[in-house]
Design a protein around this motif. Structure first.
Motif, PDB file in Angstrom:
ATOM      1  N   PHE A  57      38.167  41.512  46.509  1.00 15.33           N
ATOM      2  CA  PHE A  57      38.611  40.666  47.613  1.00 15.33           C
ATOM      3  C   PHE A  57      39.990  40.113  47.303  1.00 15.33           C
ATOM      4  N   GLU A  58      40.832  40.058  48.329  1.00 13.84           N
ATOM      5  CA  GLU A  58      42.171  39.496  48.187  1.00 13.84           C
ATOM      6  C   GLU A  58      42.441  38.620  49.400  1.00 13.84           C
ATOM      7  N   THR A  59      42.790  37.364  49.157  1.00 14.52           N
ATOM      8  CA  THR A  59      43.138  36.476  50.257  1.00 14.52           C
ATOM      9  C   THR A  59      44.607  36.678  50.583  1.00 14.52           C
ATOM     10  N   LEU A  60      44.869  36.962  51.842  1.00 14.71           N
ATOM     11  CA  LEU A  60      46.232  37.196  52.289  1.00 14.71           C
ATOM     12  C   LEU A  60      46.864  35.886  52.730  1.00 14.71           C
ATOM     13  N   LYS A  61      48.171  35.861  52.817  1.00 12.86           N
ATOM     14  CA  LYS A  61      48.876  34.666  53.264  1.00 12.86           C
ATOM     15  C   LYS A  61      48.473  34.312  54.683  1.00 12.86           C
ATOM     16  N   ALA A  62      48.858  33.123  55.098  1.00 14.78           N
ATOM     17  CA  ALA A  62      48.555  32.678  56.455  1.00 14.78           C
ATOM     18  C   ALA A  62      49.028  33.731  57.446  1.00 14.78           C
ATOM     19  N   VAL A  63      48.144  34.092  58.354  1.00 19.74           N
ATOM     20  CA  VAL A  63      48.487  35.138  59.310  1.00 19.74           C
ATOM     21  C   VAL A  63      48.746  34.603  60.701  1.00 19.74           C
ATOM     22  N   GLN A  64      48.256  33.417  60.980  1.00 16.93           N
ATOM     23  CA  GLN A  64      48.461  32.865  62.315  1.00 16.93           C
ATOM     24  C   GLN A  64      48.533  31.352  62.212  1.00 16.93           C
ATOM     25  N   GLN A  65      49.629  30.791  62.652  1.00 18.38           N
ATOM     26  CA  GLN A  65      49.814  29.341  62.636  1.00 18.38           C
ATOM     27  C   GLN A  65      49.501  28.803  64.026  1.00 18.38           C
ATOM     28  N   THR A  66      48.618  27.809  64.079  1.00 14.94           N
ATOM     29  CA  THR A  66      48.312  27.142  65.339  1.00 14.94           C
ATOM     30  C   THR A  66      48.718  25.679  65.204  1.00 14.94           C
ATOM     31  N   ASP A  67      48.493  24.910  66.262  1.00 16.13           N
ATOM     32  CA  ASP A  67      48.837  23.489  66.213  1.00 16.13           C
ATOM     33  C   ASP A  67      47.987  22.737  65.201  1.00 16.13           C
ATOM     34  N   THR A  68      46.774  23.225  64.939  1.00 22.19           N
ATOM     35  CA  THR A  68      45.864  22.490  64.072  1.00 22.19           C
ATOM     36  C   THR A  68      45.776  23.037  62.652  1.00 22.19           C
ATOM     37  N   ALA A  69      45.825  24.349  62.506  1.00 14.91           N
ATOM     38  CA  ALA A  69      45.662  24.917  61.166  1.00 14.91           C
ATOM     39  C   ALA A  69      46.234  26.323  61.118  1.00 14.91           C
ATOM     40  N   ALA A  70      46.473  26.773  59.911  1.00 14.80           N
ATOM     41  CA  ALA A  70      46.917  28.152  59.704  1.00 14.80           C
ATOM     42  C   ALA A  70      45.705  29.011  59.402  1.00 14.80           C
ATOM     43  N   GLY A  71      45.619  30.161  60.049  1.00 14.93           N
ATOM     44  CA  GLY A  71      44.529  31.082  59.783  1.00 14.93           C
ATOM     45  C   GLY A  71      44.835  31.911  58.547  1.00 14.93           C
ATOM     46  N   THR A  72      43.801  32.345  57.875  1.00 12.64           N
ATOM     47  CA  THR A  72      43.983  33.223  56.730  1.00 12.64           C
ATOM     48  C   THR A  72      43.148  34.474  56.943  1.00 12.64           C
ATOM     49  N   ALA A  73      43.465  35.491  56.202  1.00 11.15           N
ATOM     50  CA  ALA A  73      42.716  36.743  56.282  1.00 11.15           C
ATOM     51  C   ALA A  73      42.357  37.180  54.879  1.00 11.15           C
ATOM     52  N   GLN A  74      41.331  37.998  54.795  1.00 16.41           N
ATOM     53  CA  GLN A  74      40.888  38.495  53.506  1.00 16.41           C
ATOM     54  C   GLN A  74      40.855  40.013  53.557  1.00 16.41           C
ATOM     55  N   TYR A 112      41.792  59.113  44.135  1.00 15.72           N
ATOM     56  CA  TYR A 112      42.504  59.317  42.879  1.00 15.72           C
ATOM     57  C   TYR A 112      41.585  60.077  41.928  1.00 15.72           C
ATOM     58  N   PRO A 113      42.103  60.604  40.815  1.00 16.46           N
ATOM     59  CA  PRO A 113      41.238  61.339  39.875  1.00 16.46           C
ATOM     60  C   PRO A 113      40.121  60.478  39.285  1.00 16.46           C
ATOM     61  N   THR A 114      40.340  59.165  39.187  1.00 16.31           N
ATOM     62  CA  THR A 114      39.364  58.289  38.539  1.00 16.31           C
ATOM     63  C   THR A 114      38.470  57.535  39.511  1.00 16.31           C
ATOM     64  N   HIS A 115      38.893  57.383  40.761  1.00 11.07           N
ATOM     65  CA  HIS A 115      38.133  56.594  41.731  1.00 11.07           C
ATOM     66  C   HIS A 115      38.714  56.812  43.128  1.00 11.07           C
ATOM     67  N   GLN A 116      38.094  56.194  44.110  1.00 11.25           N
ATOM     68  CA  GLN A 116      38.687  56.134  45.438  1.00 11.25           C
ATOM     69  C   GLN A 116      38.631  54.705  45.933  1.00 11.25           C
ATOM     70  N   GLU A 117      39.588  54.348  46.786  1.00 11.45           N
ATOM     71  CA  GLU A 117      39.683  53.014  47.336  1.00 11.45           C
ATOM     72  C   GLU A 117      39.599  53.109  48.852  1.00 11.45           C
ATOM     73  N   ILE A 118      38.777  52.226  49.434  1.00  9.86           N
ATOM     74  CA  ILE A 118      38.592  52.219  50.874  1.00  9.86           C
ATOM     75  C   ILE A 118      38.762  50.788  51.367  1.00  9.86           C
ATOM     76  N   LEU A 119      39.667  50.599  52.317  1.00  7.35           N
ATOM     77  CA  LEU A 119      39.811  49.285  52.938  1.00  7.35           C
ATOM     78  C   LEU A 119      38.687  49.103  53.938  1.00  7.35           C
ATOM     79  N   LEU A 120      38.047  47.936  53.874  1.00  2.66           N
ATOM     80  CA  LEU A 120      36.897  47.656  54.735  1.00  2.66           C
ATOM     81  C   LEU A 120      37.174  46.468  55.642  1.00  2.66           C
ATOM     82  N   GLU A 121      36.434  46.417  56.721  1.00  2.00           N
ATOM     83  CA  GLU A 121      36.449  45.276  57.623  1.00  2.00           C
ATOM     84  C   GLU A 121      35.021  44.797  57.783  1.00  2.00           C
TER      85      GLU A 121
END
Length: 127
Positions: A57-74, A112-121
């Motif tokens: 898991f990786e927390t990404l920077k704020a993706v959406q700024q609103t009047d009340t709070a900034a949203g984050t994504a993972q 990759y030769p050692t593994h594979q990586e898949i982005l999930l939602e």
């Protein structure tokens, strides 16, 4: 020289797979034919079960700024053996550290030769 490279890749793969603490179930949408009615319908079909894997898991920077709070994504990334075939759009259920969640495969795996990586939602339903 080739033997040394192959041995290094095997050792790297064993090290990668030693980190797998989760288990995955792969489910795909497929046409299923009812032999009684001879009609085909789309249904969820489990194609692979108990595949050793690891979620990252990786927390990404704020993706959406609103009047009340900034949203984050993972960002969620699944690591598994390069020998496993995962189709884009598959539903993947992962149990890791006592938590089970359903995800959708968002694209084509990076293999990759050692593994594979898949982005999930995170999935509430099929994409």
């Amino acid at each position: 020289m080739v033997n040394a490279l192959e041995e290094a890749l095997r050792a790297a793969r064993r090290a990668q797979e030693a980190l797998y603490t989760g288990l995955a179930v792969m489910t795909e949408r497929r046409q299923v034919r009812d032999e009684k009615t001879r009609l085909s319908t789309e249904d969820d079909v489990e194609v692979l079960q108990d595949i050793p894997c690891r979620l990252s898991f990786e927390t990404l920077k704020a993706v959406q700024q609103t009047d009340t709070a900034a949203g984050t994504a993972q960002a969620v990334k699944l690591f598994l053996s390069p020998d496993v075939t995962v189709r884009a759009g598959s539903k993947i259920t992962v149990t890791q550290d006592g938590v089970t969640r359903e995800y959708t495969c968002s694209g084509i795996p990076a293999v990759y030769p050692t593994h594979q990586e898949i982005l999930l939602e995170l999935s509430e339903r099929w994409a």
